[in-house]
Scaffold this motif. Structure first.
Motif, PDB file in Angstrom:
ATOM      1  N   ILE A   1     -92.400  -5.105 -43.944  1.00  0.00           N
ATOM      2  CA  ILE A   1     -92.591  -4.079 -44.818  1.00  0.00           C
ATOM      3  C   ILE A   1     -93.738  -3.461 -44.758  1.00  0.00           C
ATOM      4  N   LEU A   2     -93.726  -1.969 -44.590  1.00  0.00           N
ATOM      5  CA  LEU A   2     -95.024  -1.265 -44.339  1.00  0.00           C
ATOM      6  C   LEU A   2     -95.510  -0.806 -45.720  1.00  0.00           C
ATOM      7  N   ASP A   3     -94.475  -0.343 -46.681  1.00  0.00           N
ATOM      8  CA  ASP A   3     -94.798   0.162 -47.948  1.00  0.00           C
ATOM      9  C   ASP A   3     -93.910  -0.010 -49.119  1.00  0.00           C
ATOM     10  N   GLY A   4     -94.292  -0.075 -50.075  1.00  0.00           N
ATOM     11  CA  GLY A   4     -93.079  -0.243 -51.384  1.00  0.00           C
ATOM     12  C   GLY A   4     -92.629  -1.797 -51.344  1.00  0.00           C
ATOM     13  N   GLN A   5     -91.570  -2.162 -52.119  1.00  0.00           N
ATOM     14  CA  GLN A   5     -91.184  -3.310 -52.115  1.00  0.00           C
ATOM     15  C   GLN A   5     -89.618  -3.346 -51.850  1.00  0.00           C
ATOM     16  N   THR A   6     -89.167  -4.296 -51.445  1.00  0.00           N
ATOM     17  CA  THR A   6     -87.577  -4.864 -50.875  1.00  0.00           C
ATOM     18  C   THR A   6     -87.164  -5.973 -51.657  1.00  0.00           C
ATOM     19  N   CYS A   7     -85.944  -5.874 -51.953  1.00  0.00           N
ATOM     20  CA  CYS A   7     -85.143  -7.304 -52.389  1.00  0.00           C
ATOM     21  C   CYS A   7     -84.271  -7.485 -51.366  1.00  0.00           C
ATOM     22  N   CYS A   8     -84.329  -8.577 -50.776  1.00  0.00           N
ATOM     23  CA  CYS A   8     -83.478  -9.421 -49.894  1.00  0.00           C
ATOM     24  C   CYS A   8     -82.638 -10.444 -50.424  1.00  0.00           C
ATOM     25  N   VAL A   9     -81.440 -10.529 -50.341  1.00  0.00           N
ATOM     26  CA  VAL A   9     -80.434 -11.552 -50.801  1.00  0.00           C
ATOM     27  C   VAL A   9     -79.966 -12.047 -49.534  1.00  0.00           C
ATOM     28  N   CYS A  10     -80.001 -13.301 -49.555  1.00  0.00           N
ATOM     29  CA  CYS A  10     -79.433 -14.301 -48.439  1.00  0.00           C
ATOM     30  C   CYS A  10     -79.192 -15.493 -48.891  1.00  0.00           C
ATOM     31  N   HIS A  11     -78.082 -16.081 -48.437  1.00  0.00           N
ATOM     32  CA  HIS A  11     -77.836 -17.473 -48.810  1.00  0.00           C
ATOM     33  C   HIS A  11     -77.854 -17.608 -50.697  1.00  0.00           C
ATOM     34  N   GLN A  12     -77.400 -16.594 -51.217  1.00  0.00           N
ATOM     35  CA  GLN A  12     -77.600 -16.579 -52.816  1.00  0.00           C
ATOM     36  C   GLN A  12     -79.053 -16.766 -53.267  1.00  0.00           C
ATOM     37  N   GLN A  13     -79.842 -16.412 -52.407  1.00  0.00           N
ATOM     38  CA  GLN A  13     -81.295 -16.320 -53.003  1.00  0.00           C
ATOM     39  C   GLN A  13     -81.887 -15.163 -52.889  1.00  0.00           C
ATOM     40  N   GLU A  14     -82.753 -14.726 -53.656  1.00  0.00           N
ATOM     41  CA  GLU A  14     -83.534 -13.269 -53.652  1.00  0.00           C
ATOM     42  C   GLU A  14     -84.940 -13.609 -53.200  1.00  0.00           C
ATOM     43  N   TYR A  15     -85.180 -12.674 -52.352  1.00  0.00           N
ATOM     44  CA  TYR A  15     -86.575 -12.694 -52.026  1.00  0.00           C
ATOM     45  C   TYR A  15     -87.291 -11.186 -52.161  1.00  0.00           C
ATOM     46  N   LEU A  16     -88.292 -11.303 -52.957  1.00  0.00           N
ATOM     47  CA  LEU A  16     -88.916  -9.876 -53.099  1.00  0.00           C
ATOM     48  C   LEU A  16     -90.106  -9.802 -52.129  1.00  0.00           C
ATOM     49  N   LEU A  17     -89.926  -8.824 -51.381  1.00  0.00           N
ATOM     50  CA  LEU A  17     -90.839  -8.559 -50.075  1.00  0.00           C
ATOM     51  C   LEU A  17     -91.804  -7.438 -50.492  1.00  0.00           C
ATOM     52  N   GLN A  18     -93.059  -7.497 -50.143  1.00  0.00           N
ATOM     53  CA  GLN A  18     -93.894  -6.255 -50.369  1.00  0.00           C
ATOM     54  C   GLN A  18     -94.797  -5.946 -49.021  1.00  0.00           C
ATOM     55  N   ALA A  19     -95.386  -4.840 -49.091  1.00  0.00           N
ATOM     56  CA  ALA A  19     -96.225  -4.437 -47.981  1.00  0.00           C
ATOM     57  C   ALA A  19     -96.926  -5.641 -47.243  1.00  0.00           C
ATOM     58  N   GLY A  20     -96.847  -5.530 -45.810  1.00  0.00           N
ATOM     59  CA  GLY A  20     -97.293  -6.864 -45.121  1.00  0.00           C
ATOM     60  C   GLY A  20     -96.526  -8.121 -45.190  1.00  0.00           C
ATOM     61  N   ASP A  21     -95.578  -8.209 -45.498  1.00  0.00           N
ATOM     62  CA  ASP A  21     -94.585  -9.019 -45.374  1.00  0.00           C
ATOM     63  C   ASP A  21     -93.678  -9.043 -44.242  1.00  0.00           C
ATOM     64  N   LEU A  22     -93.392 -10.342 -43.279  1.00  0.00           N
ATOM     65  CA  LEU A  22     -92.326 -10.252 -42.541  1.00  0.00           C
ATOM     66  C   LEU A  22     -91.236 -11.241 -42.910  1.00  0.00           C
ATOM     67  N   ILE A  23     -89.977 -10.783 -42.643  1.00  0.00           N
ATOM     68  CA  ILE A  23     -88.831 -11.487 -43.073  1.00  0.00           C
ATOM     69  C   ILE A  23     -88.111 -11.763 -41.616  1.00  0.00           C
ATOM     70  N   VAL A  24     -87.644 -13.214 -41.307  1.00  0.00           N
ATOM     71  CA  VAL A  24     -87.072 -13.559 -40.515  1.00  0.00           C
ATOM     72  C   VAL A  24     -85.552 -13.772 -40.515  1.00  0.00           C
ATOM     73  N   ILE A  25     -84.609 -13.301 -40.153  1.00  0.00           N
ATOM     74  CA  ILE A  25     -83.077 -13.480 -40.401  1.00  0.00           C
ATOM     75  C   ILE A  25     -82.280 -13.772 -39.219  1.00  0.00           C
ATOM     76  N   PRO A  26     -82.084 -15.073 -39.305  1.00  0.00           N
ATOM     77  CA  PRO A  26     -81.092 -15.495 -38.230  1.00  0.00           C
ATOM     78  C   PRO A  26     -79.869 -14.804 -37.643  1.00  0.00           C
ATOM     79  N   ALA A  27     -79.292 -14.874 -36.435  1.00  0.00           N
ATOM     80  CA  ALA A  27     -78.293 -13.764 -36.176  1.00  0.00           C
ATOM     81  C   ALA A  27     -77.020 -14.259 -36.840  1.00  0.00           C
ATOM     82  N   LEU A  28     -76.143 -13.450 -37.287  1.00  0.00           N
ATOM     83  CA  LEU A  28     -75.012 -13.595 -37.873  1.00  0.00           C
ATOM     84  C   LEU A  28     -75.195 -14.109 -39.395  1.00  0.00           C
ATOM     85  N   THR A  29     -76.350 -13.932 -39.988  1.00  0.00           N
ATOM     86  CA  THR A  29     -76.550 -14.605 -41.301  1.00  0.00           C
ATOM     87  C   THR A  29     -76.149 -13.203 -42.392  1.00  0.00           C
ATOM     88  N   PRO A  30     -75.187 -13.429 -43.231  1.00  0.00           N
ATOM     89  CA  PRO A  30     -75.148 -12.116 -44.041  1.00  0.00           C
ATOM     90  C   PRO A  30     -76.321 -12.101 -45.074  1.00  0.00           C
TER      91      PRO A  30
END
Length: 256
Positions: free
Chosen positions: A42-71
């Protein structure tokens, strides 16, 4: 909200990796998955990532790793724009087992990620593999190998993707498996996190991307991928990628 064709975004490819860069976008995605390990920044702003029925609020400077084939879905907060990079790493590029789903707030790793982006933007294929290895080896912890799908879900995936232009109906598949259609859909979603319809749409979009990368015409790709018409192709592609087919094709072509 800006028209999607006006959103500033690029797609670049080097062997084993694709980079997506999107700036100031409010465009949302449908729940989807990728055949590759993906790592977002995330370079700017905020993002809500939903994966495995859990929410992650991401902001600038965050990385998120998503394994292959993961909805998952990674969407902006209502009315807000965000800028981000996404790296898609081919299977042969990744360690086994793959890194787990995780959000990382680590300036050093974020800097390593940005160095990879710079190498891709400059077409530096010589130094790129070592930089990717360096980042992957520095990620916290590795997970278990992904669980194997039940034979029913494996067979259903194969049946849906065997002929993208004319896949069997769910009614026909349910009859072939001697199951109620509702039971078939529920079992598939339990295994994959997706409905059969979403899985088929994603498979068609991924196939379309591969043909667009090969330089084929949009009309031909639409037909080969099994879409009813150009409008259906455009709408589905946008829903699952937050980019138009033409944007993707033109950006990939410009960065070859």
């Amino acid at each position: 909200m800006p028209i999607i064709r006006d959103i500033q975004q690029t797609f670049r490819r080097l062997p084993g990796v694709e980079l997506r860069s999107t700036w100031r976008s409010q465009q949302a995605y449908k729940r989807h998955s990728h055949p590759e390990l993906s790592i977002g920044a995330i370079l700017d702003g905020q993002t809500c990532c939903v994966c495995h029925q859990q929410e992650y609020l991401l902001q600038a400077g965050d990385l998120i790793v998503i394994p292959a084939l993961t909805p998952h879905s990674c969407n902006p907060l209502a009315g807000q724009a965000r800028s981000y990079h996404m790296l898609y790493l081919a299977q042969e590029t990744c360690p086994q087992p793959e890194p787990t789903l995780q959000v990382i707030r680590n300036p050093q790793l974020f800097h390593q990620y940005q160095q990879i982006v710079t190498l891709i933007e400059h077409g530096n294929a010589r130094e790129l593999p070592a930089a990717i290895d360096h980042l992957l080896n520095a990620l916290p912890g590795n997970g278990n190998l992904p669980s194997t799908l039940r034979p029913l879900s494996q067979q259903l995936q194969a049946a849906l993707t065997d002929n993208l232009q004319s896949p069997p109906t769910l009614d026909a598949l349910a009859y072939g498996f001697s199951l109620r259609k509702e039971t078939l859909i529920r079992a598939f979603k339990q295994d994959t996190g997706l409905t059969p319809g979403s899985f088929l749409n994603i498979a068609r979009v991924e196939f379309a991307k591969s043909r667009l990368r090969a330089g084929e015409a949009l009309a031909d790709v639409s037909y080969q991928s099994g879409f009813a018409d150009q409008s259906h192709f455009h709408r589905t592609f946008v829903n699952y990628t937050a980019a138009t087919p033409r944007q993707y094709a033109r950006s990939i072509s410009d960065n070859k």
